[in-house]
Structure formats: structure tokens, C-alpha cells
Write a protein that holds these residues in place. Structure first.
Motif, PDB file in Angstrom:
ATOM      1  N   ALA A 134      33.020  99.861  -8.854  1.00 19.94           N
ATOM      2  CA  ALA A 134      33.468  98.914 -10.223  1.00 19.94           C
ATOM      3  C   ALA A 134      32.861  98.966 -11.002  1.00 19.94           C
ATOM      4  O   ALA A 134      33.338  98.252 -12.797  1.00 19.94           O
ATOM      5  N   LEU A 135      31.596  99.080 -11.302  1.00 18.07           N
ATOM      6  CA  LEU A 135      30.881  99.091 -12.047  1.00 18.07           C
ATOM      7  C   LEU A 135      31.055  99.779 -13.376  1.00 18.07           C
ATOM      8  O   LEU A 135      30.959 100.146 -14.581  1.00 18.07           O
ATOM      9  N   GLN A 136      30.835 101.366 -13.004  1.00 18.14           N
ATOM     10  CA  GLN A 136      31.090 102.491 -12.944  1.00 18.14           C
ATOM     11  C   GLN A 136      32.811 102.790 -14.292  1.00 18.14           C
ATOM     12  O   GLN A 136      32.430 102.640 -15.174  1.00 18.14           O
ATOM     13  N   LEU A 137      33.499 102.061 -13.316  1.00 19.28           N
ATOM     14  CA  LEU A 137      34.637 101.501 -14.094  1.00 19.28           C
ATOM     15  C   LEU A 137      34.472 100.573 -15.131  1.00 19.28           C
ATOM     16  O   LEU A 137      35.031 101.119 -15.799  1.00 19.28           O
ATOM     17  N   LEU A 138      34.133  99.692 -15.167  1.00 16.31           N
ATOM     18  CA  LEU A 138      33.621  99.129 -16.192  1.00 16.31           C
ATOM     19  C   LEU A 138      33.003  99.851 -17.511  1.00 16.31           C
ATOM     20  O   LEU A 138      32.623  99.434 -18.810  1.00 16.31           O
ATOM     21  N   LEU A 139      32.152 100.073 -16.566  1.00 17.49           N
ATOM     22  CA  LEU A 139      31.453 101.155 -17.814  1.00 17.49           C
ATOM     23  C   LEU A 139      31.944 102.456 -18.906  1.00 17.49           C
ATOM     24  O   LEU A 139      31.731 102.391 -19.555  1.00 17.49           O
ATOM     25  N   SER A 140      33.075 102.821 -18.069  1.00 14.26           N
ATOM     26  CA  SER A 140      33.360 103.488 -18.069  1.00 14.26           C
ATOM     27  C   SER A 140      34.939 103.442 -20.040  1.00 14.26           C
ATOM     28  O   SER A 140      34.695 104.550 -20.255  1.00 14.26           O
ATOM     29  N   HIS A 145      33.848 101.230 -22.070  1.00  9.84           N
ATOM     30  CA  HIS A 145      32.997 100.244 -22.598  1.00  9.84           C
ATOM     31  C   HIS A 145      32.350 101.113 -23.473  1.00  9.84           C
ATOM     32  O   HIS A 145      32.010 101.980 -22.817  1.00  9.84           O
ATOM     33  N   ARG A 146      31.331 100.787 -24.410  1.00  8.06           N
ATOM     34  CA  ARG A 146      31.690 101.563 -25.685  1.00  8.06           C
ATOM     35  C   ARG A 146      30.036 101.166 -25.141  1.00  8.06           C
ATOM     36  O   ARG A 146      29.475 100.227 -25.819  1.00  8.06           O
ATOM     37  N   VAL A 147      29.505 102.580 -25.003  1.00  7.71           N
ATOM     38  CA  VAL A 147      27.608 102.339 -24.813  1.00  7.71           C
ATOM     39  C   VAL A 147      27.417 102.639 -26.019  1.00  7.71           C
ATOM     40  O   VAL A 147      26.869 103.406 -25.971  1.00  7.71           O
ATOM     41  N   ASP A 148      26.590 101.510 -26.623  1.00  7.83           N
ATOM     42  CA  ASP A 148      25.889 101.344 -27.777  1.00  7.83           C
ATOM     43  C   ASP A 148      24.742 100.777 -27.917  1.00  7.83           C
ATOM     44  O   ASP A 148      25.027  99.908 -28.977  1.00  7.83           O
ATOM     45  N   CYS A 149      23.788 100.181 -26.773  1.00 10.76           N
ATOM     46  CA  CYS A 149      23.179  99.087 -26.954  1.00 10.76           C
ATOM     47  C   CYS A 149      22.326  98.797 -27.808  1.00 10.76           C
ATOM     48  O   CYS A 149      22.096  97.630 -28.231  1.00 10.76           O
ATOM     49  N   SER A 150      22.214 100.295 -28.659  1.00 10.88           N
ATOM     50  CA  SER A 150      21.086  99.510 -29.616  1.00 10.88           C
ATOM     51  C   SER A 150      21.556  99.229 -30.655  1.00 10.88           C
ATOM     52  O   SER A 150      20.758  98.239 -31.779  1.00 10.88           O
ATOM     53  N   ASP A 151      22.642  99.113 -30.710  1.00 10.52           N
ATOM     54  CA  ASP A 151      23.470  98.042 -31.913  1.00 10.52           C
ATOM     55  C   ASP A 151      24.374  97.186 -31.880  1.00 10.52           C
ATOM     56  O   ASP A 151      24.517  96.647 -32.791  1.00 10.52           O
ATOM     57  N   CYS A 152      23.702  97.163 -30.400  1.00  7.84           N
ATOM     58  CA  CYS A 152      24.465  95.567 -29.897  1.00  7.84           C
ATOM     59  C   CYS A 152      23.959  93.758 -29.558  1.00  7.84           C
ATOM     60  O   CYS A 152      22.976  94.555 -29.250  1.00  7.84           O
ATOM     61  N   PRO A 153      24.458  93.331 -29.884  1.00  5.05           N
ATOM     62  CA  PRO A 153      23.360  92.004 -30.129  1.00  5.05           C
ATOM     63  C   PRO A 153      23.232  91.772 -29.007  1.00  5.05           C
ATOM     64  O   PRO A 153      22.179  90.485 -28.289  1.00  5.05           O
ATOM     65  N   ALA A 154      23.671  92.223 -27.716  1.00  4.98           N
ATOM     66  CA  ALA A 154      23.759  91.298 -26.223  1.00  4.98           C
ATOM     67  C   ALA A 154      22.531  92.745 -25.850  1.00  4.98           C
ATOM     68  O   ALA A 154      22.361  92.105 -24.707  1.00  4.98           O
ATOM     69  N   ASN A 155      22.258  93.440 -26.341  1.00  6.52           N
ATOM     70  CA  ASN A 155      21.388  94.501 -25.882  1.00  6.52           C
ATOM     71  C   ASN A 155      19.877  93.455 -25.314  1.00  6.52           C
ATOM     72  O   ASN A 155      19.673  92.287 -25.520  1.00  6.52           O
ATOM     73  N   LEU A 205      25.950  94.508 -18.322  1.00  8.72           N
ATOM     74  CA  LEU A 205      26.328  95.063 -17.741  1.00  8.72           C
ATOM     75  C   LEU A 205      24.835  96.151 -17.806  1.00  8.72           C
ATOM     76  O   LEU A 205      25.219  96.546 -15.899  1.00  8.72           O
ATOM     77  N   GLN A 206      23.949  96.377 -18.610  1.00 12.26           N
ATOM     78  CA  GLN A 206      22.486  96.693 -18.372  1.00 12.26           C
ATOM     79  C   GLN A 206      21.678  95.611 -16.932  1.00 12.26           C
ATOM     80  O   GLN A 206      21.223  97.065 -16.355  1.00 12.26           O
ATOM     81  N   TYR A 237      36.490  90.118 -32.410  1.00 14.15           N
ATOM     82  CA  TYR A 237      36.227  90.569 -30.809  1.00 14.15           C
ATOM     83  C   TYR A 237      37.009  92.148 -31.083  1.00 14.15           C
ATOM     84  O   TYR A 237      37.032  92.963 -32.011  1.00 14.15           O
ATOM     85  N   ASP A 238      35.819  92.242 -29.818  1.00 13.38           N
ATOM     86  CA  ASP A 238      35.119  94.305 -30.014  1.00 13.38           C
ATOM     87  C   ASP A 238      35.612  93.992 -28.663  1.00 13.38           C
ATOM     88  O   ASP A 238      35.031  94.024 -27.501  1.00 13.38           O
ATOM     89  N   ALA A 239      37.087  94.465 -28.452  1.00 12.67           N
ATOM     90  CA  ALA A 239      38.026  95.199 -27.195  1.00 12.67           C
ATOM     91  C   ALA A 239      36.812  96.286 -26.308  1.00 12.67           C
ATOM     92  O   ALA A 239      36.730  96.469 -25.497  1.00 12.67           O
ATOM     93  N   GLY A 240      36.136  96.599 -27.257  1.00 15.27           N
ATOM     94  CA  GLY A 240      35.494  97.961 -26.888  1.00 15.27           C
ATOM     95  C   GLY A 240      34.197  97.762 -25.737  1.00 15.27           C
ATOM     96  O   GLY A 240      33.525  98.658 -25.793  1.00 15.27           O
ATOM     97  N   ARG A 241      34.708  96.762 -25.848  1.00 14.06           N
ATOM     98  CA  ARG A 241      33.130  96.124 -25.557  1.00 14.06           C
ATOM     99  C   ARG A 241      33.250  94.710 -24.569  1.00 14.06           C
ATOM    100  O   ARG A 241      32.912  94.913 -23.693  1.00 14.06           O
ATOM    101  N   CYS A 242      34.107  94.427 -24.801  1.00 14.83           N
ATOM    102  CA  CYS A 242      35.172  93.678 -23.383  1.00 14.83           C
ATOM    103  C   CYS A 242      35.083  94.036 -22.263  1.00 14.83           C
ATOM    104  O   CYS A 242      35.211  94.981 -22.038  1.00 14.83           O
TER     105      CYS A 242
END
Lengths: 217, 640
Positions: free
Chosen positions: A87-93, A95-105, A110-111, A144-149
Motif C-alpha cells: 500500500a505504501l509503495q502504491l502511495l509513493l508511486s 507521490h512526487r518525491v521531492d523531499c528537499s523542496d517540500c515543507p513537510a520534509n 510518508l517518510q 493544493y498539490d495533488a502530486g503530493r496528496c
């Protein structure tokens, strides 16, 4: 009171409580996204909080399982972990993984989940679907960023809790499902800026102010 | 209609039935010929309205009198528009494919001159000395009609017809019985839900009956959404009162005073027919307050769904009825405990409820004589695809797929080979020829990897590519996923993308294993029935047709030559007729040119693989060939 065994640990719980809540109260980590403590009826949509219960032939979501006396629960069996990783791999697939630019880092759900379940953030065997999403939102004040949601629905829950008339909803279907605002209220009359419960509760910083850095709130 | 309040329900129904018979007789003179036209959606689509107009016009022209009676569907879709003519002095005769021209000819020859026009006859409905009757055709005699018994022989718009044929007798019978006893009959009959999962109906009713709560609801699930399935629509359009009777029996048994028929808005005729039937039944005191003088009220409403496939899932259906987004809830609690507006709710499929009146009337033991011990009764299938006689078929459970496809439905047309049968729609599976002797019942089909489903059955011949078929169904479920849970929302998208790649010749080693593991995870992890069954078309076709997948991936070859990216068309110069231009004009992209010796050739760079040239090439030449993998097509240079 009922007595149950979780991961070989004896636990007491109130009758009628849900298993996930009981686990969390007793310091047992069970991955979850859509459930929030105190929630009456979990949507059971993230499919992460699986546990194995003796006598049942396949893992069940703990957020929708009511505890009963003598229940024997395993939260880390291979079958459970397999489903959770899947399930987590599906969510990550998606999800735009750009942690360094993400305020949630560093505080991103997910991390934390990936660390707990021992999988990398980049899913090798699945193609990335994050590029297929679109990020427009009809809300005049929120971005809203659907690529992260991850569509956990926490924002909808928070909105419904804080506002008499909820302002957020799911729109579209299937893979195109997203969070949106369906209203024509004058931006000046919206209670959102004073509330921001949805922005606060988002586990992946997919919601933020329009015009400002996402999640800067 | 005035009745004495002290009359018993059976007396009231008897009076109603008497009255109906009398009025029908007055309306329809016995000496007049009757023209009975199938005017359900399938008939109308085939042109039944035009046929009816032609009959009316021809009767007027010939100055003849005859009764035109519109009925529902007889289930013989291959023969639509289907017309039965009851001409005094002749047996009732069914005519197939009655175009306006045939309609005029029938009036002139049969009604005016007494010649029944043998060339247009499908079969006589009764044994006779003149014509073969339906008892001679397997499409009729191998069927057993319990639920569809009156379909296509009564006017669905007229309550009197149903009443005059013994309708609502089951309801009257139960009104005198304690609810527990009725539920007992249902349990004993072994009826299982016909919506797909096959849950025992008696057990469901028993749960609902015992649950505390004064306000209960009964819902008829008519949100039929499988591609190629139309059983529920036909029942609603052909015999709506049978369903209402079943609904009322259910409501009485579980103690409900409210009922909803949830039907999709894409079925406008069904919505109209059932709404009209409810109004008629209320007027005759068969629904509403104090039904037939008994202490039983039932208000039935029609709710039009907006056509989301997932709303056929019972919890999503309830959400939708409550005005919310149609997304499934977690079960348990099941609707029988906590359903519509939190009330105990029984949800049954159209076919399940339509079976109930017959069980009440003829008894549980009678019902058990039909079908198999674990799946008693009949199954209604809409058999479509590559079969000679498609349509609705009602067979006893336990009939084998071979009998159903080859004997009843006439096998595969155009001398093609059978390849697979897809049962259960997007949730079901594809079964190969080796499993044709599987009996049709809940357990056998599940064991084979398919499922009963709601009754859609698609037959495929050798030209169907199983990868493409799986892709089609995944495309469907992926589109219809509500987007709530992770596995269904994202998982089915991945499955579809992988299949898409494979059909385009971009499959990779490891794809099949990925399809399998991901498919199994989705089955186990998804929230509702839609997600849990969505991988079935892939998993069964991988199990039975793995070599086809491998050919796509390793050789970039589509064995059925259906996947366009892997197939090429070329013209065999040895067969092509010098100077023939038949294919040139029909090519939409001007890819066909004249090569050496005034023979034609295809420019592979331009060809869009539409297949028009294959159709246009005269069969005596049969010069256009298909080949896969595409690079095997001989390259012919266009002359400069």
C-alpha cells in the motif's frame, strides 16, 4: 473492560473501542494515515493499519475492528507487513518525491512510514504516476498539490469538525480523485484564513495558502 | 373500487383478479387477431416502434381489425424485433426480425389471406401440425423459465394482465402468515442472492427480521452496471409487478414499511415502467396503506442513480441514497444492522426479489427440485459476444457452460473456434475451452476462478486477444473506481498501465510477475468488492492464457492479431486481382497504392490498421492478410 493480547503484550481496553486506537494508546505503532485519534468512524481508506487476528484468515484493518475479550493480535506478521509495504509503495508511486523542496520534509508521514516499514522512497518496480495529476483547485485562498496528496481525507475531517458547513470535498473518481472546494462563497466571507485546520493536519503538505509557499502556514 | 372493510385479503385479491379479467376481456375481443410486439429497450433499439407503426398502417390500409399488444422482452435478442401473432385458427406464431416491410407483408398475407409466411417464422409457441414449435428448439426447451415466465407475454404497462395471470397471490398468502414462517420458507428454499455474491437470502432476511428497530427499509438494487449485462433492465421493463410483489413480501417478512427501487437513470424505460407499476399497485391497494385490508403498510419509491458502477456495491448505494458521494463504507456493520440513515436495511437484487413470488406460491421443495443442492433455482444470463443466438437465457443452475453456449445459444458464428468465455463482468474471469464442462452455479464458477456475478456472459472466439480483453475490463474498473482506497485507486491504474504497455509491444520481463503480485495484493487489500475483484480478469487470463501474454512480451506478437501495434496488414500479390480497386477507395488514410503489375500494396508508414481493406476485398480474392509481429509484413516500395 476487555483483555486482549497484542504482539504478546497483555492489554486492557474499554469495551467497544477500536483496535487501532487501543494500540496507539498503549504505545504500539501501527502505520495509518486516514485514521485520527478520537475518530468515531474511520474511512478505512488508506489500507495501512492492517493487523492479523487469530482466527481470521487474512489481515484486517485495525481502525474498523472492535476489540473483544481474548483477542490475540499480531501487528507485524509477514502478511501484514507485505500488505502495508504494498500500500505504501502504491502511495509513493503516485507521490512526487521531492523531499528537499517540500515543507513537510522531516515531519512527512510518508517518510516516517517508509522508515518504519523499511522501504526506500523511490519505488523501483512501479512506474511513477505523479506526473499524471493536475494541481488546480477552485478554492480562492488555499493551494493544493495533488502530486503530493495521499487522499487520506484528514483535511475533510478537520474541515467538517471546525466548520458548520464543510468547505472541502473529494471530487472526480478513480485515479483522478482529488480534494477540492465546491462553493461560490465570496473569498472575503470564507472562514478559512482564520481556521486553517486542513493545512495544519495535512500529513504531506499538500495544502497551503494560495500564492505563498505550500505549507508555509 | 370499493370493498367491504371486513373482507379478507384473499377475497379482495380475488375480486381484483376477477375485475381485471373482465375488463381485459371487454377490451380485447376474443375473435380478433392479436399482434404482440416486444417493446422493451432491446426491441425498441432494433426498431420495434417502426414495426408497430407499420402494422398499424397496414391494418388501416387493409381495413382489418386486430389488437396490437406491446409486451416486454422474450429474451431472444438475436431475433428482435420479435412479434407473436395470434390469428384465430392458427397456433400463436413467433416471427423474428420483423422489419416494417415484413410487418406489412404479414398483415396482407397472414391476417388478410391466411398464409402464415413460413419464411419469416421463428417458431410456433404451441405444438401443432403446421409448423415446428418452440419445443423443437434448444433455445427454448433447454431453458427453464421461473423468473422470466411472464416476460414477453404480458403488457408491463397493465396491472390487469399480471393480476389476471395469478399475480400478487404470493403476497396475499404471506399476509396471513407470521413473518418468521415466510423467512423460514425462503431459508428452506436455499435461494441465494442473484446480485453476484450469492449470500443466502433467507439468512439475510432473518438477520433483518431479528434486528431491533421499528423503522426498517428494503432496497431493490437495480443498479446494473456490468458491460454487456441487461437482465435487471429486462425484468423491470417486462414484468415490474413481479418485482413489486417480491419487494412487498420481503418488506412484510422483515417488518419494513419503506422500500426503494434503486435504478440507474440510464434505464429511462425501466424507470418509467416501474414508476407506473408502483402507481397502479398503490391505486389497487396492493401497495400503500393497509395493503388489501391487512395491517401492513408499504411505501415504495424509485431512486434514480447517476450511473456510477460502484453504486451497485450496497454500502456505496446507501451513501448515494443519502445524498453523499457514492463511496463504499467498511463492512461490518452490514446494512442489515446499520443501513440507510442508520436503519436496518435489506438490499436485494432485482432477480432475487423477482424469484420470491414463485417460491412463496409453489413452495421451497418445488424450488429445490430446480438447479443444484447448493445453488437451487435458475440463473438468468445475458449471453453476448460471438454467439449465434445471443440474448437472455434462463437455465437451471448446474447446466454446463458448453450446453449454454453451444446448444442453447447456437455456438460460435462464422465457423470460428471458441476461445474463452468471460463470466461475471469486470469482477469475473475468463474461462478457456478446457473448462467448458463447468456447471453454472455459484460454487463451481468460483472454484474455476470466475464468479457468478450478476449474470453477464461474454463469449469470445479465436480472434479475441486475451490480453486486450483483460485490458478492456481493467480500463472499465479503473474508470469506475471511486478513488477511496489506495489499492483500488492506484493499484488498478498500475495494472492498466502495464497491460497497456504489453498490448503496445512495450512489455518487459517481470511484467507478468508484477501483474500477479500486485493483483493479489489488491484482491486482499482493497476496501470493497469492486477493488477486491478488479484483478480477476487479469489473474484468470494469466492462469489460462499465459502463453498469449508471453508472446506479446517476448516476441512482440499478438497471436489473435487484435493488438494494433503488434499487427500489420499487407496485400498478397498472388491473390490480389490485377486492376481491382475495391480496397483503395475505402482506405481512410490513402495508404494503399498500386505496385508492380497493377497490384495493390499497403504503405506501412501510413496504415492505421483499421481493417477496412479486409472487409472491402472481395471474398473470392481474399488478398488482404494480417500478420503479427508487425515487422513480418513484406515491405513494398511506393513507386516514385
Amino acid at each position: 473492560m476487555v483483555r486482549l493480547t497484542v504482539d504478546e503484550k497483555e492489554i486492557e481496553a474499554e469495551e467497544g473501542q477500536n483496535l487501532l486506537q487501543v494500540c496507539l494508546e498503549n504505545g504500539i505503532t501501527v502505520p495509518h494515515l486516514c485514521f485520527l485519534e478520537g475518530m468515531e468512524n474511520s474511512p478505512a481508506s488508506c489500507r495501512l493499519c492492517f493487523v492479523e487476528i487469530e482466527g481470521m484468515d487474512c489481515p484486517v484493518p485495525s481502525c474498523q475492528t472492535v476489540v473483544h475479550d481474548g483477542m490475540v493480535v499480531n501487528t507485524q506478521s509477514p502478511a501484514v507487513r507485505h500488505l502495508q509495504r504494498s500500500a505504501l509503495q502504491l502511495l509513493l508511486s503516485a507521490h512526487r518525491v521531492d523531499c528537499s523542496d517540500c515543507p513537510a520534509n522531516k515531519r512527512c508521514a510518508l517518510q516516517q512510514l517508509a522508515k518504519l516499514l523499511g522501504i526506500p522512497l523511490k519505488v523501483k518496480h512501479l512506474e511513477s504516476l505523479a506526473g499524471e495529476v493536475d494541481t488546480r483547485m477552485g478554492h480562492p485562498l488555499l493551494a493544493y498539490d495533488a502530486g503530493r496528496c495521499v487522499l487520506c481525507g484528514r483535511c475533510l475531517y478537520a474541515c467538517a469538525k471546525h466548520q458548520e458547513h464543510p468547505l472541502l470535498t473529494f471530487v472526480r473518481r478513480g485515479f483522478s480523485t482529488r480534494v477540492d472546494f465546491k462553493g461560490k462563497t465570496d473569498p472575503a466571507e470564507l472562514p478559512c484564513l482564520a481556521c486553517l485546520a486542513c493545512v495544519e493536519i495535512c500529513p504531506v503538505s499538500a495544502l497551503g495558502f494560495a500564492g505563498k509557499t505550500l505549507g508555509a502556514a | 373500487m370499493n370493498f367491504h372493510p371486513e373482507k379478507l385479503p384473499q377475497e379482495r385479491l380475488a375480486a381484483l383478479a376477477e375485475d381485471a379479467k373482465r375488463r381485459l376481456a371487454a377490451k380485447r375481443r376474443a375473435d380478433l387477431p392479436r399482434i404482440i410486439i416486444g417493446m422493451a429497450t432491446c426491441g425498441l433499439a432494433a426498431g420495434a416502434s417502426e414495426t408497430r407503426a407499420a402494422f398499424e398502417q397496414a391494418l388501416a390500409e387493409q381495413n382489418l381489425e386486430a389488437l396490437i399488444i406491446p409486451v416486454g422482452c422474450l429474451g431472444h435478442c438475436y431475433a428482435e424485433p420479435l412479434v407473436v401473432i395470434e390469428n384465430p385458427g392458427f397456433p400463436p406464431i413467433a416471427y423474428h426480425s420483423v422489419t416494417p416491410g415484413k410487418a406489412k407483408a404479414l398483415v396482407k398475407s397472414f391476417l388478410a389471406e391466411g398464409d402464415p409466411l413460413f419464411e419469416y417464422v421463428l417458431a410456433a409457441l404451441e405444438e401443432n401440425d403446421l409448423l415446428p414449435s418452440i419445443a423443437d428448439f434448444p433455445r427454448f426447451y433447454l431453458e427453464q423459465r421461473v423468473v422470466m415466465e411472464k416476460c414477453g407475454s404480458i403488457d408491463p404497462a397493465d396491472l390487469k394482465e399480471y393480476l389476471s395471470r395469478g399475480g400478487y397471490a404470493g403476497l396475499v398468502r404471506v399476509l396471513g402468515l407470521p413473518p418468521g414462517e415466510i423467512v423460514g420458507v425462503l431459508s428452506e428454499s436455499g435461494l441465494r442472492g442473484r446480485g453476484g455474491a450469492g449470500f443466502p437470502t433467507g439468512a439475510k432476511w432473518e438477520l433483518a427480521r431479528k434486528v431491533e428497530g421499528s423503522k426498517k427499509t428494503v432496497i431493490c438494487n437495480a443498479d446494473e452496471g456490468d458491460p454487456g449485462a441487461y437482465m435487471d433492465r429486462t425484468l423491470l421493463e417486462s414484468n415490474p409487478h413481479q418485482l413489486l410483489e417480491g419487494l412487498a413480501i420481503c418488506a412484510y417478512s422483515v417488518g419494513a414499511a419503506d422500500a426503494v427501487v434503486y435504478v440507474r437513470a440510464e434505464y429511462p424505460l425501466a424507470v418509467k415502467t416501474i414508476s407506473r407499476a408502483i402507481a397502479q399497485a398503490e391505486q389497487a391497494n396492493l401497495l400503500g396503506k393497509g395493503i388489501l385490508g391487512a395491517n401492513f403498510d408499504l411505501e415504495v419509491k424509485v431512486f434514480q442513480g447517476s450511473g456510477a458502477f460502484v453504486c451497485g456495491e450496497e454500502t456505496a448505494l446507501i451513501e448515494s441514497l443519502e445524498g453523499k458521494r457514492g463511496m463504499p463504507r467498511f463492512r461490518p456493520p452490514y446494512p442489515v444492522e446499520h443501513g440507510l440513515w442508520g436503519r436496518p436495511t435489506v438490499i436485494n437484487n432485482v432477480k432475487t426479489l423477482s424469484t420470491v413470488p414463485a417460491i412463496i406460491e409453489k413452495g421451497a421443495q418445488w424450488f429445490r427440485t430446480i438447479g443444484t443442492p447448493n445453488s437451487p433455482g435458475t440463473a438468468i444470463f445475458s449471453v453476448v459476444g460471438n454467439v449465434t443466438r445471443p440474448g437472455l437465457v434462463e437455465i437451471p443452475m448446474g447446466t454446463t457452460l458448453r450446453t449454454l453456449i453451444f446448444e442453447i445459444c447456437g455456438g460460435i458464428p462464422r465457423q470460428k473456434q471458441f476461445k474463452a468465455v468471460q463470466i461475471g463482468g469486470p469482477s469475473g474471469g475468463c474461462l478457456p475451452e478446457s473448462l467448458l464442462d463447468t456447471p453454472v452455479d455459484f460454487d463451481s464458477l468460483t472454484r474455476a476462478g470466475a464468479m457468478m456475478g450478476s449474470g453477464g456472459l461474454v463469449v469470445m472466439d479465436e480472434e479475441s486477444c486475451m490480453v486486450n480483453v483483460a485490458r478492456y475490463f481493467l480500463d472499465f474498473t479503473q474508470n469506475e473506481s471511486c478513488g477511496k482506497c489506495t489499492f483500488c485507486r492506484i493499484g488498478t491504474r498500475h495494472l492498466l498501465n502495464i497491460l497497456d504497455r504489453i498490448t503496445k509491444g512495450e512489455g518487459r520481463e517481470g511484467d507478468l510477475e508484477l501483474l500477479e503480485t500486485l493483483g493479489r495484493d489488491i484482491k486482499e487489500g482493497a476496501l470493497c468488492g469492486l477493488g477486491k475483484t478488479a484483478p480477476n480478469p487479469i489473474l484468470t487470463s494469466l492462469k489460462y492464457f499465459r502463453s498469449e501474454y508471453e508472446a506479446h512480451i517476448r516476441e512482440k506478437r499478438c497471436p489473435s492479431m487484435m493488438c494494433r501495434a503488434l499487427t500489420a496488414y499487407y496485400i498478397d500479390p498472388d491473390k490480389c486481382a490485377r486492376g481491382c480497386e475495391a480496397c483503395v477507395g475505402c482506405c481512410p488514410v490513402d495508404a494503399i497504392f498500386t505496385a508492380k503489375g497493377r497490384k495493390k500494396a499497403i504503405d506501412q508508414g501510413l496504415c492505421v490498421k483499421c481493417g477496412e481493406c479486409v472487409v472491402s476485398c472481395p471474398p473470392e480474392y481474399d488478398a488482404v492478410k494480417r500478420v503479427s509481429p508487425a515487422h513480418l509484413a513484406p515491405v513494398v516500395e511506393r513507386p516514385k
